[in-house]
Structure formats: C-alpha cells, structure tokens
Design a protein around this motif. Structure first.
Motif, PDB file in Angstrom:
ATOM      1  N   ALA A   9      40.320 -87.499  12.008  1.00  0.00           N
ATOM      2  CA  ALA A   9      39.927 -87.160  13.378  1.00  0.00           C
ATOM      3  C   ALA A   9      41.147 -86.850  14.243  1.00  0.00           C
ATOM      4  O   ALA A   9      41.146 -85.891  15.028  1.00  0.00           O
ATOM      5  N   GLN A  10      42.216 -87.654  14.088  1.00  0.00           N
ATOM      6  CA  GLN A  10      43.426 -87.409  14.865  1.00  0.00           C
ATOM      7  C   GLN A  10      44.132 -86.132  14.417  1.00  0.00           C
ATOM      8  O   GLN A  10      44.690 -85.401  15.252  1.00  0.00           O
ATOM      9  N   ARG A  13      42.762 -83.180  16.002  1.00  0.00           N
ATOM     10  CA  ARG A  13      43.181 -83.055  17.403  1.00  0.00           C
ATOM     11  C   ARG A  13      44.654 -82.670  17.539  1.00  0.00           C
ATOM     12  O   ARG A  13      45.205 -82.673  18.642  1.00  0.00           O
TER      13      ARG A  13
END
Length: 265
Positions: free
Chosen positions: A181-182, A185
C-alpha cells in the motif's frame, strides 16, 4: 512474503510427525538443539544431516516449501560463513591473494557453523509446521506443570508463547500488505540513501503497531466474551497421548547423541 515465511505456520498433513504428541515434539526440538553442538567433524555433521532429512521425510512437508522458507535467512548464513573464512586463522593456508588469506580451519568452521544454523532452523520450523498452536500450548503446559509448585502462571505463559508463534505469519502478512500500500503511494523501501530508507520505515511501523494493538484488543475481547479466566479449573477436550511413535523418535535422537559423542574428533 507469506510464501517464504515458514516459522509460525501450521501445514496440515497426515504424517508421523503431525501425529506425534506435542510434548514429544517439544522435547525432541529442545534436545536436538543441545545435541547438535556435539557435532564437530564431517562424519558427525553427516549424521545430523541424515537425522534432519529423515524428520523432513516423515513430516511430508514439501522440500521446496522448506527451501523457500530458508531464503530470508540465506544471507545471514552466507554472512556467517564469510566471517569465519576471513577471521579464523587456524590450520594451513589454502588460498592467498594479497592480504587475504583463507585458512583450512576457517573454511571448515564456516561450513560447520552454517550447516548447524541451517539444521536448527529446519528442525525448529518443523515444530510449528506440524503442530497446531493449541497443541503447542497444551504440550508446554504439561511439560512445565512441575513449576506450578512455585506458583508460576504456567498456563498463561504457555498461552502467551503459543499466541506469539501463531501471530508471526499474521504480522508478516500485515507487513506485506502495508508495504504494498505504501509503495503504491510512492514510498521507496529499496533504493536511495540510507537516511531516506530509514525514514521510509516510519510509514510502515506506525500502521503496523496500530494494527497489532487492535488485533490484540479484539483477541482479548473474544477470549473474555467466551468466559476465559485463566487455566485454573479448565478442562480439555483433547487429551495428550504419548505412544510408540514418540518413543521411537526419542530413541533415535538418543542414538544420534551417543554417536555424535563417540565420533567427536
């Protein structure tokens, strides 16, 4: 990441190791950890390798699965091997290049320590791969029962250790999800200066800690709602049973220990 994580996971199968009494498996692992330090030459390490391979065959755990599980610690094993090669100055020099000298003793010690590390990882991993967390808890509690005379909370200690083992793969899976998820981003965990990579760990640790505390609270609430009040007065649905299979494997370990002691150089 989960495909490469073997410690703390349980893999169901119909094998002799799976059917063993958890007390026997716990004792087997503990005694194996002590016994392997008796090995100090090629013959004794060969016997340890035969014993370890025999356990793997009896467990019916796919070798490829175990191999993938060793990959995360492979660099540590190689690093240990190189340390002994570079800093152990025993025996004859077998390779010389400038200031770099590789000694026979360093090569031998590096190989033996690396093999010992590998065998320890494989055998200890077999414990969790072939034993459910609740069985580990029951086995630990039975083995530690004599310490209840000193008012030690044996049931609670065994339960904490079992829950810790159970949640290792869960936390690894959670870490994998957060990292993906990071990364989506724009966070980069693999490149850039060391200072930037250390900073990039913060967005990983914060949600991981929050998720861990939330999961611990949910577990505590679930146990409390089911009437859990500790080990005092509790009954067990599954009764432990020590059988011939356990005696044979324990006898095999004793024979291994005797052979290692007699064949030490």
């Amino acid at each position: 990441m989960m495909d490469k994580m073997i410690f703390g996971r349980y893999v169901p199968a119909d094998s002799a190791i799976h059917k063993m009494d958890p007390r026997a498996k716990l004792m087997l692992v503990f005694l194996f950890v002590c016994t392997i330090f008796l090995a100090n030459n090629v013959v004794t390490y060969g016997l340890v390798a035969i014993f370890t391979i025999g356990l793997i065959i009896l467990s019916k755990i796919p070798p490829r699965f175990l191999y993938n599980g060793l990959k995360p610690v492979f660099l540590l094993i190689v690093f240990t091997f190189l340390l002994h090669i570079l800093f152990t100055k025993e025996g004859e020099v077998i390779f010389e290049f400038g200031i770099l000298n590789i000694y026979e003793g360093g090569l031998k010690q590096g190989a033996f320590i690396s093999l010992r590390f590998t065998f320890l990882i494989l055998v200890t991993s077999l414990l969790t791969l072939t034993t459910t967390p609740i069985s580990i808890t029951d086995g630990m509690e039975e083995l530690l029962n004599p310490f209840k005379k000193w008012k030690l909370p044996i049931h609670e200690l065994a339960l904490m250790m079992s829950i810790s083992l159970r949640f290792i793969p869960t936390l690894m899976e959670e870490t994998d999800k957060i990292m993906k998820a990071q990364a989506a981003r724009g966070v980069d965990f693999t490149s850039g200066p060391l200072k930037d990579r250390v900073k990039s760990i913060v967005p990983l640790l914060v949600p991981l800690f929050v998720s861990s505390f939330k999961r611990a609270e949910e577990l505590a609430t679930a146990m409390e709602s089911r009437g859990y009040r500790g080990g005092e007065g509790r009954t067990k649905y599954r009764q432990l049973s020590w059988n011939t299979r356990d005696n044979l494997l324990m006898a095999a370990l004793v024979v291994l220990a005797v052979l290692l002691f007699l064949l030490r150089s």
